[in-house]
Design an enzyme around this catalytic site. Structure first.
Site, PDB file in Angstrom:
ATOM      1  N   LYS A  41      -4.490 -17.060  -7.298  1.00 61.33           N
ATOM      2  CA  LYS A  41      -4.166 -18.382  -7.835  1.00 61.33           C
ATOM      3  C   LYS A  41      -5.188 -18.792  -8.888  1.00 61.33           C
ATOM      4  O   LYS A  41      -4.821 -19.223  -9.990  1.00 61.33           O
ATOM      5  CB  LYS A  41      -4.146 -19.395  -6.679  1.00 61.33           C
ATOM      6  CG  LYS A  41      -3.398 -20.666  -6.977  1.00 61.33           C
ATOM      7  CD  LYS A  41      -3.414 -21.598  -5.762  1.00 61.33           C
ATOM      8  CE  LYS A  41      -2.477 -21.113  -4.678  1.00 61.33           C
ATOM      9  NZ  LYS A  41      -2.702 -21.827  -3.394  1.00 61.33           N
ATOM     10  N   ARG A 111      -7.302 -26.149  -2.898  1.00 55.91           N
ATOM     11  CA  ARG A 111      -6.249 -25.155  -2.641  1.00 55.91           C
ATOM     12  C   ARG A 111      -6.817 -23.782  -2.324  1.00 55.91           C
ATOM     13  O   ARG A 111      -7.716 -23.303  -2.992  1.00 55.91           O
ATOM     14  CB  ARG A 111      -5.350 -25.051  -3.876  1.00 55.91           C
ATOM     15  CG  ARG A 111      -4.984 -26.376  -4.481  1.00 55.91           C
ATOM     16  CD  ARG A 111      -4.291 -26.218  -5.839  1.00 55.91           C
ATOM     17  NE  ARG A 111      -3.053 -25.464  -5.746  1.00 55.91           N
ATOM     18  CZ  ARG A 111      -2.376 -25.040  -6.812  1.00 55.91           C
ATOM     19  NH1 ARG A 111      -2.841 -25.265  -8.024  1.00 55.91           N
ATOM     20  NH2 ARG A 111      -1.267 -24.352  -6.647  1.00 55.91           N
ATOM     21  N   GLY A 120       1.917 -19.319   2.425  1.00 51.34           N
ATOM     22  CA  GLY A 120       1.975 -20.247   3.554  1.00 51.34           C
ATOM     23  C   GLY A 120       0.968 -19.980   4.654  1.00 51.34           C
ATOM     24  O   GLY A 120       0.964 -20.660   5.667  1.00 51.34           O
ATOM     25  N   MET A 122      -2.472 -19.913   4.421  1.00 51.66           N
ATOM     26  CA  MET A 122      -3.719 -20.659   4.387  1.00 51.66           C
ATOM     27  C   MET A 122      -3.452 -22.089   3.922  1.00 51.66           C
ATOM     28  O   MET A 122      -2.328 -22.450   3.675  1.00 51.66           O
ATOM     29  CB  MET A 122      -4.721 -19.927   3.525  1.00 51.66           C
ATOM     30  CG  MET A 122      -5.256 -18.721   4.273  1.00 51.66           C
ATOM     31  SD  MET A 122      -6.392 -17.822   3.301  1.00 51.66           S
ATOM     32  CE  MET A 122      -5.452 -17.607   1.851  1.00 51.66           C
ATOM     33  N   ARG A 378       2.554 -16.467 -10.328  1.00 51.76           N
ATOM     34  CA  ARG A 378       2.203 -15.154  -9.757  1.00 51.76           C
ATOM     35  C   ARG A 378       3.432 -14.263  -9.861  1.00 51.76           C
ATOM     36  O   ARG A 378       4.558 -14.747  -9.992  1.00 51.76           O
ATOM     37  CB  ARG A 378       1.763 -15.296  -8.307  1.00 51.76           C
ATOM     38  CG  ARG A 378       2.898 -15.739  -7.430  1.00 51.76           C
ATOM     39  CD  ARG A 378       2.496 -15.930  -5.982  1.00 51.76           C
ATOM     40  NE  ARG A 378       3.476 -16.823  -5.367  1.00 51.76           N
ATOM     41  CZ  ARG A 378       3.254 -17.626  -4.358  1.00 51.76           C
ATOM     42  NH1 ARG A 378       2.065 -17.670  -3.816  1.00 51.76           N
ATOM     43  NH2 ARG A 378       4.194 -18.385  -3.869  1.00 51.76           N
ATOM     44  N   HIS A 499      18.189  15.627  16.952  1.00 53.34           N
ATOM     45  CA  HIS A 499      19.484  16.000  16.385  1.00 53.34           C
ATOM     46  C   HIS A 499      20.181  14.812  15.733  1.00 53.34           C
ATOM     47  O   HIS A 499      20.606  14.867  14.584  1.00 53.34           O
ATOM     48  CB  HIS A 499      20.353  16.605  17.490  1.00 53.34           C
ATOM     49  CG  HIS A 499      21.726  16.955  17.028  1.00 53.34           C
ATOM     50  ND1 HIS A 499      22.804  16.123  17.208  1.00 53.34           N
ATOM     51  CD2 HIS A 499      22.174  18.019  16.328  1.00 53.34           C
ATOM     52  CE1 HIS A 499      23.864  16.686  16.677  1.00 53.34           C
ATOM     53  NE2 HIS A 499      23.511  17.841  16.137  1.00 53.34           N
ATOM     54  N   SER A 811       9.489  28.336   1.186  1.00 51.38           N
ATOM     55  CA  SER A 811       9.955  26.967   1.384  1.00 51.38           C
ATOM     56  C   SER A 811       9.382  26.485   2.707  1.00 51.38           C
ATOM     57  O   SER A 811       9.595  27.105   3.747  1.00 51.38           O
ATOM     58  CB  SER A 811      11.483  26.926   1.408  1.00 51.38           C
ATOM     59  OG  SER A 811      11.901  25.613   1.651  1.00 51.38           O
ATOM     60  N   CYS A 878      11.629  21.995   2.579  1.00 46.43           N
ATOM     61  CA  CYS A 878      12.986  21.617   2.977  1.00 46.43           C
ATOM     62  C   CYS A 878      12.989  20.883   4.303  1.00 46.43           C
ATOM     63  O   CYS A 878      14.014  20.700   4.914  1.00 46.43           O
ATOM     64  CB  CYS A 878      13.887  22.838   3.025  1.00 46.43           C
ATOM     65  SG  CYS A 878      13.312  24.106   4.160  1.00 46.43           S
ATOM     66  N   TYR A 898       9.444  22.159  -6.010  1.00 43.06           N
ATOM     67  CA  TYR A 898      10.508  21.184  -5.742  1.00 43.06           C
ATOM     68  C   TYR A 898      10.401  20.672  -4.309  1.00 43.06           C
ATOM     69  O   TYR A 898       9.743  21.285  -3.461  1.00 43.06           O
ATOM     70  CB  TYR A 898      11.891  21.804  -5.970  1.00 43.06           C
ATOM     71  CG  TYR A 898      12.254  22.880  -4.986  1.00 43.06           C
ATOM     72  CD1 TYR A 898      12.811  22.558  -3.744  1.00 43.06           C
ATOM     73  CD2 TYR A 898      12.043  24.228  -5.277  1.00 43.06           C
ATOM     74  CE1 TYR A 898      13.122  23.547  -2.825  1.00 43.06           C
ATOM     75  CE2 TYR A 898      12.349  25.222  -4.365  1.00 43.06           C
ATOM     76  CZ  TYR A 898      12.894  24.867  -3.126  1.00 43.06           C
ATOM     77  OH  TYR A 898      13.186  25.841  -2.217  1.00 43.06           O
TER      78      TYR A 898
END
Ligand code: ADP
Ligand code: MG
Ligand code: MG
Length: 922
Positions: A41, A111, A120, A122, A378, A499, A811, A878, A898
């Site tokens: 802030k 503030r 909300g 503090m 913000r 499964h 893999s 995989c 990949y």
């Protein structure tokens, strides 16, 4: 410790640290980059003032001061007072008013403001400085007694609540807090006078309220409300510091993972007043619609109001403009209509702020006698759909560049978009109404609402007529039909790679597993949960992204209809360097995967043709093969099986249109496939030509006490080379025939569950022989295919240099690799995972996200060693984790070629891969 912010000098020495930073027109010490020191802030107030926006002058006391405050036993550091006094003087000069003055009093707001927003959590106290000294002066100056006493009653309420009660650690039973009590006093009066709104209160009423408030405060808290501006200010500052360790704030930090030692800043700011009459107001806005991302200014405002009135819900706020109109506020006047000039000014500020911050902002403003003031800005929170739409729009508007646009959408937000989900408002309502009956693991994405079905058959039957949820103790391959037919799957047992979870995610289907509170009675077709019983046909709702299970139906929304998605994914692919493939076992899944942008199949599981629809015939042949006891019997069965395997592989190769397809040879323990009913057993024995007794003896001999580590994967191929040969023939003939049709394809043959290079040599000899035969049969000079291995046993990782000698690719099968590295059974982890997570023994489920320390170590070692042998060894993953964002980033860093994941995860994996590349390039 708070880090020293860039670009600031701090005078040490006698004056001590610099704890106070001014902000306001031509006087800002800070800027937006100083969030760590000034809080979000404070940093943004300074930035807005620097931009020349109308920000009431004030100063920020640093987060570092808060940290020192706690270190010093909740005492202000010695030099703070002098710095604050000096700053107050400067603010007074700027505003032309004096704090605590009898004639021309300045009022202040106190503030809170942490580094990252904790909405909300503090506290804030407004109107500080009103006392019997200053009130008459302010009344005279403004000639608005109502305004002064309206402000005063607000001050007493906020101050007594925040400073005198919360900061003192007083914890009244809920509903008995001072704020609630004072609220009650005011409501009482409103009721007795027949008022509907706070604005109906007259001066006389307000004065009475203030007196009653003060009396109640003294009675309840044993101390009078302080009648002195300076006392109030220091009370406010201390209370904001203390609110950092308030109950709400502490538990919020736990959930959000915000460190306890950051501290909050305190912003002391000149008050401006939205409660001065009908030309005054207060409001909140988003520079774009935070729900849809539409490029429309979106907000609400309230006339003659202050502070939290807009969000408090006591009065329905007015719409800011036409685009903000909805059912509730359509009868109310917009700011655009009532104060067009001020609206235009705000709209211009909105445009400037977006241009400056290059993002959607959430702003707070106040209008005092038609004059606009900015009180906060913000970066605004947003839904997945909004995040994506805004990223694409802002990129098109050239507000942000490509990498920034790609970074703007989190993988979770993208996932949100790919599945229908429970409407979050309706879900919250259900939760509030106590309908959340239990929790399990979030195994399959999105939401599902349907009637309970306790068996697969019932699910198939019910699913034809209306949506149903298949509820099972745990699922097994025989349930796949029912799982397909159901909109959601719920199990009492099993982990994230059980499964049910695997299948559900593969289909992008909502699924909750391991909901241990469910006590299912399959015969009675009932489920008991915490004393309540639900039966077949009862409605339930699942949130598969949270693992929540609700009784009854909750509204769903379909978030996937998003034209921006394709555009966004195209942009994502511009920055992605690592490949993304899909795990797919059927032409349909292959199709989905390709549409979602998969560049190949990283895992095609041959055995999937033996489950579900149309599996009877191949399954029968497979069973014959399994139960054969002589080579002759087996060869016969294998030959029967061959055409099915070939057809199945051909269909998927065809659907992938020349993209690489990794076909894994038969992997599971064979005993899984043995039929259980007597009829099936008899039919099978007859077909093999043996007695039922002989059949049962053979079946018994296949039983293993530890099947996951038993006769499976490559071990089957070693024992039965003819089974490997049949599969290779199917793969190579399919690809040769497609080749003749002009469809290019390069199958990648993957040998599973290997632990040493000799296994590969053994199998490659079989492969080479069949390849020669196929070449001869089709009269081909060459056949393109690769042979590689799945790396899923720790030993294979350790000896990767050798494994690579006989592999064209690796893999990583991270499901088994995780299982064998930890020694956790992936099907049974549900039983204790919760305890491990609760106690912080594990930070996350390693079957969901790669355990980078252990399993990741093995992977990195294997990549390095493998490539030492073969420089350009292709390496993929995989396992289930291949679609999880953090794991994808890990794979990118580990140098994988990949990742492969279920078709519905492909976009998420693409995004995670692109983000990893962008981060690495920074
Ligand atoms: P939060 O962090 O909870 O949003 P704020 O510090 O922003 O708390 O304060 C809440 C509200 O109080 C603001 O939205 C604004 O309406 C009002 N407010 C804060 N500072 C001032 C001020 N200087 N003048 C008038 N109103 C203010
Ligand atoms: Mg605020
Ligand atoms: Mg495996």
């Amino acid at each position: 410790m708070v880090k020293k912010a860039a670009g600031t000098t701090r005078s040490a020495g006698k004056a001590g640290k610099k704890y106070v930073y001014l902000f306001g027109k031509n006087m800002s010490d800070g800027n937006a980059s100083m969030k760590e020191l000034l809080g979000g802030k404070g940093a943004n107030l300074a930035e807005m003032a620097k931009l020349g926006l109308p920000v009431p002058a004030g100063f920020t006391i640093t987060t570092e001061c808060c940290v020192d405050f706690f270190k010093g036993g909740m005492k202000n550091p010695a030099c703070l007072e002098a710095q604050v006094n000096a700053a107050v003087e400067k603010v007074e000069k700027k505003m032309g008013m004096k704090f605590g003055d009898k004639v021309n009093p300045l009022l202040l707001a106190c503030r809170s403001g942490a580094r990252s927003s904790m909405p909300g959590m503090m506290e804030t106290v407004l109107n500080i400085g009103l006392s019997s000294e200053t009130i008459p002066g302010l009344v005279k100056k403004t000639n608005n007694e109502r305004f002064v006493f309206d402000s005063y009653r607000r001050l007493i309420m906020m101050y007594s609540d925040v400073v005198m009660e919360k900061a003192e650690g007083i914890e009244p039973a809920s509903g008995l807090g001072i704020r609630k009590q004072l609220d009650g006093i005011m409501e009482e009066l409103k009721k007795s006078k027949g008022y509907k709104s706070d604005t109906d209160l007259s001066v006389v009423d307000l004065k009475k309220i203030c007196e009653d408030f003060k009396a109640r405060v003294k009675k309840e808290l044993g101390k009078p409300f302080p009648d002195d501006a300076v006392t109030q200010l220091w009370g406010g500052i201390g209370a904001v510091f203390k609110s950092w360790n308030g109950k709400k704030a502490v538990s919020y930090r736990r959930i959000e993972g915000i460190p306890d030692d950051w501290g909050t800043a305190v912003n002391v700011q000149s008050m401006v007043f939205g409660n001065m009459g009908d030309d005054s107001a207060t409001g909140v806005a988003f520079t774009r619609d935070p729900a849809t991302g539409d490029d429309k200014f979106y907000g609400e405002w309230l006339i003659n109001a202050q502070g939290e009135d807009v969000v408090a819900g006591t009065r329905t706020p007015n719409p800011l403009n036409n685009c903000t109109r909805n059912e509730q506020n359509k009868h109310l006047l917009s700011m655009q209509e009532m104060l067009p000039a001020t609206y235009k000014e705000l709209f211009d500020i909105r445009n400037r702020l977006e241009k400056h911050y290059k993002d959607m902002l959430d702003i707070e403003f106040t209008i005092q006698n038609k004059v606009l003031y900015m009180l906060q800005c913000r970066v605004g929170k947003r839904t997945g759909a909004a995040a994506l739409n805004m990223a694409v729009d802002m990129y098109n508007q050239k507000l942000i560049d490509g990498p920034t646009a790609v970074m703007r959408v989190t993988p979770t937000q993208l996932d949100e978009l790919l599945h229908p989900i429970l409407d979050s408002k309706a879900e919250k309502k259900a939760q509030d109404a106590g309908l959340l009956i239990c929790k399990g693991l979030p195994a399959g994405p999105g939401g599902a609402v349907g009637a309970l079905a306790f068996t697969s058959e019932k699910a198939c039957e019910m699913g034809k007529k209306a949506p149903c949820i298949l509820i099972r103790e745990e699922t097994n391959p025989e349930d796949v039909e029912g799982m397909r037919a159901a909109v959601g799957i719920l199990t009492a047992r099993g982990g994230m790679t059980s499964h049910a979870a695997l299948v559900a995610r593969g289909w992008g289907k909502c699924c909750v597993v391991g909901a241990a509170d469910l006590h299912i009675d399959e015969h009675a077709k009932t489920v008991k949960v915490n004393g309540k019983t639900y039966k077949e046909g009862d409605m339930m709702s699942l949130n598969g992204s949270k693992g929540h299970v609700y009784a009854g139906s909750i509204d769903m929304i379909d978030a996937s209809e998003n034209p921006g998605l394709k555009k966004f994914l195209k942009l994502v692919d511009k920055y992605r360097k690592m490949g993304v493939r899909a795990n797919a076992d059927s032409p349909e899944d292959a199709e989905i995967a390709r549409n979602f942008g998969a560049e190949g199949i990283g895992l095609f599981r041959t055995e999937h043709m033996f489950y579900g629809k149309n599996s009877e015939k191949p399954l029968f042949a497979l069973r014959k093969m399994i139960l054969s006891s002589t080579l002759e019997e087996r060869v016969k069965a294998v030959n029967e099986l061959f055409p099915f395997v070939k057809k199945d592989i051909m269909a998927t190769l065809k659907a992938m249109k020349g993209l690489p397809v990794t076909v894994r040879l038969l992997d599971p323990p064979l005993h899984e496939f043995i039929p259980h009913t007597k009829e099936q057993q008899e039919e099978l024995s007859k077909s093999i030509g043996i007695t039922l007794k002989e059949f049962l003896v053979r079946a018994e001999s296949l039983k293993e006490s530890n099947p996951m580590m038993g006769h499976r994967g490559v071990r089957l191929g070693v024992t039965y080379p003819e089974v490997t040969a049949m599969q290779i023939r199917a793969i190579l003939e399919a690809s040769a025939e497609l080749g003749k049709e002009g469809i290019k394809c390069i199958p990648e043959i993957m040998i599973p569950v290997t632990c040493c290079v000799q296994e590969l040599k053994d199998q490659k000899a079989v492969i080479a022989k069949v390849a020669e035969e196929v070449k001869a049969k089709y009269n081909l000079r060459r056949l393109n295919f690769l042979v590689g291995t799945m790396i899923e046993i720790p030993r294979a990782c350790l000896l990767a240099a050798e494994m690579a000698e006989e592999s064209d690719f690796f893999s990583f099968g991270t499901n088994d690799l995780t299982q064998m590295t930890f020694g956790f059974s992936r099907d049974d982890i549900g039983g204790f995972l919760g305890d491990y997570l609760d106690k912080g023994i594990l930070a996350a489920d390693p079957f969901q996200t790669i355990d980078q320390d252990g399993v990741g170590y093995l992977i990195k070692h294997a990549v390095k060693e493998g490539r030492r042998t073969k420089k350009d060894l292709k390496v993929g993953i995989c396992g289930e984790q291949g679609g999880e964002a953090k794991s994808v980033e890990f794979c990118f860093k580990a140098g994988l070629s990949y990742v492969s994941c279920s078709p519905f995860r492909v976009p998420v994996a693409c995004l995670a891969a692109a983000q990893a590349a962008i981060k690495a390039a920074k």
